[in-house]
Design a protein around this motif. Sequence first.
Motif, PDB file in Angstrom:
ATOM      1  N   GLY A   1     -28.965 -18.640  16.032  1.00 22.97           N
ATOM      2  CA  GLY A   1     -29.904 -19.726  16.267  1.00 22.97           C
ATOM      3  C   GLY A   1     -29.353 -20.976  15.708  1.00 22.97           C
ATOM      4  O   GLY A   1     -30.064 -22.078  16.135  1.00 22.97           O
ATOM      5  N   LEU A   2     -28.610 -21.145  14.721  1.00 24.82           N
ATOM      6  CA  LEU A   2     -28.076 -22.629  14.020  1.00 24.82           C
ATOM      7  C   LEU A   2     -27.094 -22.967  15.027  1.00 24.82           C
ATOM      8  O   LEU A   2     -26.271 -22.244  15.478  1.00 24.82           O
ATOM      9  N   ARG A   3     -27.128 -24.349  15.045  1.00 24.74           N
ATOM     10  CA  ARG A   3     -26.276 -24.833  15.965  1.00 24.74           C
ATOM     11  C   ARG A   3     -25.126 -25.978  15.077  1.00 24.74           C
ATOM     12  O   ARG A   3     -25.766 -26.532  14.002  1.00 24.74           O
ATOM     13  N   LEU A   4     -24.177 -26.223  15.504  1.00 26.32           N
ATOM     14  CA  LEU A   4     -23.164 -27.028  14.670  1.00 26.32           C
ATOM     15  C   LEU A   4     -23.823 -28.616  15.107  1.00 26.32           C
ATOM     16  O   LEU A   4     -24.579 -28.735  16.145  1.00 26.32           O
ATOM     17  N   GLY A   5     -23.748 -29.473  13.964  1.00 28.47           N
ATOM     18  CA  GLY A   5     -24.703 -30.674  13.982  1.00 28.47           C
ATOM     19  C   GLY A   5     -26.306 -30.779  13.657  1.00 28.47           C
ATOM     20  O   GLY A   5     -26.553 -31.806  14.071  1.00 28.47           O
ATOM     21  N   GLN A   6     -26.443 -29.432  13.400  1.00 26.49           N
ATOM     22  CA  GLN A   6     -27.812 -29.558  12.845  1.00 26.49           C
ATOM     23  C   GLN A   6     -28.147 -29.775  11.670  1.00 26.49           C
ATOM     24  O   GLN A   6     -27.294 -29.676  10.651  1.00 26.49           O
ATOM     25  N   LYS A   7     -29.335 -30.560  11.397  1.00 29.60           N
ATOM     26  CA  LYS A   7     -29.722 -31.080   9.682  1.00 29.60           C
ATOM     27  C   LYS A   7     -30.197 -30.020   9.029  1.00 29.60           C
ATOM     28  O   LYS A   7     -30.989 -29.379   9.661  1.00 29.60           O
TER      29      LYS A   7
END
Length: 103
Positions: A8-14
Amino acid sequence: MVKMTVAGLRLGQKVTSTQGRDCGQNFLIVGLIDDYYVLVANGIKRSIKQPKKKSVKHLSISLWVDELIENKLSSGGQVTDEEVYSAIQRWGEKKEEGEISLG
């Protein structure tokens, strides 16, 4: 106890570090290593060329994702430290509604 994973985590996520020497610092996810670790960078102390390996249980995950950086990283494009730093600055220092800590 449920173990948290990168699902569920994405690249570019803070994200914000909750443990270690960099506790309280904001980062963007620039790589996914395995089920429990990500690579993070902030464009200053942690450059895109030398990202920090961080356990997801030591991160507070934001719902905010910089789509420009996500698209560049997903397509194999180059992202600069300036882009990462400015993305973090655009988000600001306030906590987002729905921000969670996995630690």
